[in-house]
Write an enzyme that holds these catalytic residues in place. Structure first.
Site, PDB file in Angstrom:
ATOM      1  N   GLU A 318      32.417  29.100  52.707  1.00 37.84           N
ATOM      2  CA  GLU A 318      32.062  27.617  53.108  1.00 37.84           C
ATOM      3  C   GLU A 318      33.136  27.128  54.233  1.00 37.84           C
ATOM      4  O   GLU A 318      33.701  25.967  54.131  1.00 37.84           O
ATOM      5  CB  GLU A 318      32.128  26.803  51.700  1.00 37.84           C
ATOM      6  CG  GLU A 318      31.466  27.123  50.662  1.00 37.84           C
ATOM      7  CD  GLU A 318      31.379  26.353  49.547  1.00 37.84           C
ATOM      8  OE1 GLU A 318      30.321  26.097  48.795  1.00 37.84           O
ATOM      9  OE2 GLU A 318      32.454  25.763  49.100  1.00 37.84           O
ATOM     10  N   ASP A 392      26.518  29.408  41.628  1.00 33.96           N
ATOM     11  CA  ASP A 392      27.383  28.253  41.814  1.00 33.96           C
ATOM     12  C   ASP A 392      27.556  27.472  40.505  1.00 33.96           C
ATOM     13  O   ASP A 392      26.973  26.194  40.530  1.00 33.96           O
ATOM     14  CB  ASP A 392      27.360  27.626  43.081  1.00 33.96           C
ATOM     15  CG  ASP A 392      28.509  26.762  43.201  1.00 33.96           C
ATOM     16  OD1 ASP A 392      29.565  26.994  42.500  1.00 33.96           O
ATOM     17  OD2 ASP A 392      28.528  25.964  44.322  1.00 33.96           O
ATOM     18  N   GLU A 420      29.906  19.425  37.875  1.00 30.86           N
ATOM     19  CA  GLU A 420      29.403  19.189  39.151  1.00 30.86           C
ATOM     20  C   GLU A 420      27.965  19.126  39.131  1.00 30.86           C
ATOM     21  O   GLU A 420      27.169  18.454  39.820  1.00 30.86           O
ATOM     22  CB  GLU A 420      30.100  20.223  40.137  1.00 30.86           C
ATOM     23  CG  GLU A 420      29.389  20.215  41.469  1.00 30.86           C
ATOM     24  CD  GLU A 420      29.838  21.448  42.322  1.00 30.86           C
ATOM     25  OE1 GLU A 420      30.834  22.091  41.918  1.00 30.86           O
ATOM     26  OE2 GLU A 420      29.228  21.531  43.614  1.00 30.86           O
TER      27      GLU A 420
HETATM   28  C1  GCU Z   1      30.991  24.479  45.090  1.00 35.98           C
HETATM   29  C2  GCU Z   1      31.470  23.347  45.185  1.00 35.98           C
HETATM   30  C3  GCU Z   1      32.519  22.926  46.117  1.00 35.98           C
HETATM   31  C4  GCU Z   1      33.751  24.150  46.150  1.00 35.98           C
HETATM   32  C5  GCU Z   1      33.091  25.384  46.079  1.00 35.98           C
HETATM   33  C6  GCU Z   1      34.088  26.431  45.553  1.00 35.98           C
HETATM   34  O1  GCU Z   1      30.181  25.100  46.347  1.00 35.98           O
HETATM   35  O2  GCU Z   1      30.448  22.640  45.391  1.00 35.98           O
HETATM   36  O3  GCU Z   1      33.052  21.692  46.406  1.00 35.98           O
HETATM   37  O4  GCU Z   1      34.394  23.995  47.168  1.00 35.98           O
HETATM   38  O5  GCU Z   1      32.093  25.437  45.044  1.00 35.98           O
HETATM   39  O6  GCU Z   1      33.932  26.816  44.403  1.00 35.98           O
HETATM   40  O7  GCU Z   1      34.896  27.079  46.479  1.00 35.98           O
END
Ligand code: GCU
Length: 728
Positions: A318, A392, A420
């Site tokens: 990400e 996730d 979440e």
């Molecule tokens: C999910 C989540 C993010 C978080 C990511 C992670 O995608 O939405 O906010 O940073 O997991 O676990 O790194």
């Protein structure tokens, strides 16, 4: 935890003693009646008189020298608990002359050194609680080989009283096979919390290190009471500033508060920190300058925090920087950091939640594909932390195929405690049931019976390190977790991390008794409500294996129509693949073949439309709308049925709670009732929006007797929540 003290603060305001008394009495009555949940499960309110009378003799005297801060904390807790529960303070003595308690380690307490209570071979932080005859008296011995074990034993003993267990013939032996039972805080330095729904971060960085909020101690007590022994203070989406000297000093102040409670501090490490705060031109792990920078940084960290646990790292995921930016592997990156902390006994926890800019054919496959080839290539002080499922933290996911697939690399579990994808704090969802489902899943690697729990505790592959982590749901809200019932998820996480074999139902019962009431008329229905709550949320959000269909970005509310944008795997349509023929992600041989990442018996089951557990049907298969499900209903009807059942279950939960007002203080009762109402409305919103959307593909009527969605699909699509919490 804290009795709310009225102090003498009323005095200057009032000349007349009478009105002073009246006001103080009124305030006192209010504060005695109202509870805001701050005390958590450490709510040492007086037990009923007959129960107190039963326990009083066992606790009349106490032999407990306290030569260490941990033993001081343990004794404080014991006295606080006994004082609250039994209104009794045991006499501190050197030898018992009546029945009582003997508490400590063989080093701290000479009486324990003389007794054979079975401490040999007990793992670190384990403890025993036993009856013994000492000096002609029957005593309860709480003993361990180390001070933290004693603290845990004290909490266990208090739990027995809190839950009104019989004390006859105590014979408790407890130790954990999971060495690190840790919370991951996704807390930012500006005190916002990523995916946090309970206020701001507890860590008041600006006032640290000089001001130590008393909540830090209560946080440590709560964690110690369930065996949590590690905490990562900072977000995995890391900020290099947390590794600068001023912030290390602040982290050290927190570590000092937590230390007596057996909690070690970890920090997240931003991979590009050598560039951002070190002035280097690169963060390439093969660069000697970079390696040296991390070695120096580790030495600096350990100067501030001598028992620092180590680093947790999110890399090449990400958009986070990582070794792949320099053509290196995850192992290269992890090993560089591992070498830096090794001289100090530190470890590196490297997350397997990776997905790169190049989109794979199926995101579910990426972690396995990237990490399995690295098995055996990590240093011996590296753990790889794997989310419970491959996508996730969905309301329900099959266990991650990496569990069992890396025999030479210790794998840690990452659960998400904060909700979440499960309706945030206001939906009552007891996650213990889901954690248990995952932990008990059989990986069949290398053979039947190799459950996820046994992979984690090292018994399958003889791992040198073991860990279970949970993404915390803790913040500045008075009730810590955003809702009374959210506390149960923190509690259940800790208990299962201590012993992954525990039953989530037993844990729920323990928690209810400690948090609310021991009255069976309360305990039974509330536990039943908790135990069906996870199935309910799965029904109204993601029945039959649907996943990742939440609102974009913030993940609040339904968004099965989400499409377009930067990445296909950040949309809902990518995951549900609804079309005129059917719905679901084909992960079998004829599709992405993600199923092949499981051991052959599991792959065979999941990959077979006839044998796949129905809860994962659409996770693994693209299924025609008129496919006959186990109930005899066709798929479309079954979906409608389950969405509706989810809403109905929430209504039942509301009904259950309504009958329980006499057992709960008004403040907590009302908050739970109000949140259940929110949950009902949102469950209905989920049901209606999902049905309205998927009906555009199935083109089928609702089965007879099922209400149509309240609004049009356009209405649901038009809803926007730019300020939904937790999303930064
Ligand atoms: C999910 C989540 C993010 C978080 C990511 C992670 O995608 O939405 O906010 O940073 O997991 O676990 O790194």
């Amino acid at each position: 935890m804290m009795a709310r003290s009225l102090g003498g603060g009323c005095a200057p305001l009032f000349r007349s003693t009478l009105s002073l008394l009246a006001l103080c009495a009124a305030l006192f009555m209010q504060s005695a009646a109202a509870e805001d949940g701050y005390e958590l499960w450490l709510r040492y309110h007086p037990l009923p008189a007959e129960q107190r009378a039963l326990y009083a003799p066992a606790t009349s005297q106490l032999v407990m020298p306290t030569p260490s801060p941990t033993l001081v904390a343990a004794k404080d807790e014991l006295l606080r608990g006994l004082n609250g529960l039994l209104s009794q303070r045991p006499a501190s003595v050197e030898r018992v002359s009546a029945s009582g308690l003997i508490v400590g380690t063989p080093q701290s307490n000479p009486q324990i050194a003389r007794l054979d209570v079975g401490l040999k071979g007990l793992a670190a932080q384990g403890y025993v609680i036993r009856h013994r005859r000492v000096d002609d008296q029957t005593v309860v011995v709480i003993a361990a080989n180390d001070d933290v074990g004693v603290l845990y034993g004290v909490f266990h003993f208090l739990r027995l009283l809190q839950t009104q267990q019989p004390l006859g013939n105590l014979n408790v032996t407890e130790s954990s096979r999971i060495q690190l039972r840790m919370l991951n805080h996704w807390d930012n330095l500006d005190r916002t919390v990523e995916r946090g729904y309970s206020g701001f971060s507890l860590w008041d960085w600006h006032k640290l290190p000089d001001y130590l909020d008393p909540r830090y101690t209560d946080y440590a007590r709560a964690n110690a009471s369930i065996g949590i022994n590690a905490t990562v203070l900072t977000n995995v989406n890391a900020n290099a500033t947390s590794l600068t000297a001023p912030y290390l000093e602040k982290a050290a102040a927190l570590a000092k508060v937590f230390r007596p409670y057996g909690i070690r501090v970890f920090l997240t490490a931003r991979f590009s920190a050598p560039v951002e705060i070190g002035g280097l031109k690169t963060a390439d792990p093969a660069d000697p300058g970079v390696q040296q920078w991390w070695k120096d940084k580790a030495a600096e960290v350990y100067k501030y925090i001598p028992d620092f646990g180590g680093f947790l790292v999110k890399a090449n995921s990400e958009g986070q920087p990582g070794p792949q930016d320099y053509g290196r592997t995850h192992a290269d990156g992890a090993n560089m950091l591992a070498d830096a902390v090794k001289p100090f006994g530190g470890i590196v926890i490297w997350r397997a939640f990776v997905y790169s800019h190049e989109q794979p054919d199926d995101r579910a496959k990426q972690a396995y594909d990237e990490f399995v080839p690295l098995d055996g290539k990590f240093r011996d002080n590296v753990l790889v932390q794997v989310k419970n499922g491959a996508i996730d933290f969905q309301p329900r996911e099959p266990f991650h195929p990496l569990f069992g697939a890396m025999p030479k690399t210790p794998l840690a579990m990452e659960f998400q405690i904060t909700k979440e994808y499960l309706g945030f704090a206001t939906h009552l969802v007891y996650l213990g049931a889901f954690y248990e489902e995952v932990l008990r899943s059989d990986t069949y690697r290398p053979r039947q019976g190799s459950t996820v729990a046994k992979v984690l505790d090292g018994s399958v592959n003889n791992y040198a390190h073991t860990a279970i982590a949970g993404v915390a749901n803790i913040g500045t809200d008075r009730n810590w977790s955003g809702a009374q019932f959210e506390q149960a998820n923190w509690y259940a996480f800790g208990r299962l991390a201590w012993n992954p074999m525990l039953s989530s139902k037993d844990i729920a019962e323990e928690w209810v008794r400690m948090t609310f009431s021991n009255d069976p008329q309360f305990v039974k229905p509330v536990v039943a409500m908790m135990m069906k709550s996870h199935e309910a949320v799965v029904d109204y959000m993601t029945p039959l294996g649907l996943h990742h269909v939440m609102g974009r970005g913030h993940h609040y509310g339904p968004g099965p129509w989400v499409e377009g944008g930067p990445r296909a795997d950040w949309t809902s349509v990518y995951y549900h693949r609804a079309d005129a023929q059917g719905i679901g992600f084909n992960r079998t041989k004829t599709g992405s073949n993600a199923v092949a990442q499981y051991a052959p018996p599991v792959a065979a089951q999941f990959g077979d439309l006839k044998r796949v557990p129905e809860q994962f049907l659409l996770w693994f298969h693209h299924v025609p709308w008129d496919y006959r499900t186990q109930s005899g209903r066709i798929l479309w009807d079954e979906l409608v049925y389950r969405y509706t059942r989810g809403v109905d279950t929430v209504r039942e939960m509301e009904g259950t709670w309504q009958g329980l007002a006499p057992f709960v203080d008004a403040e907590r009762y009302q908050q739970v009732a109000a949140f259940l109402k929110i949950q009902e409305n949102e469950a209905k919103w989920w049901r209606d929006a999902s049905i309205a959307y998927f009906q555009t593909f199935s083109k089928r009527p609702l089965p007879a007797g099922f209400a149509p969605p309240e609004h049009s699909l356009d209405y649901y699509k038009s809803l926007e929540f730019p300020y939904a919490p937790g999303h930064h």
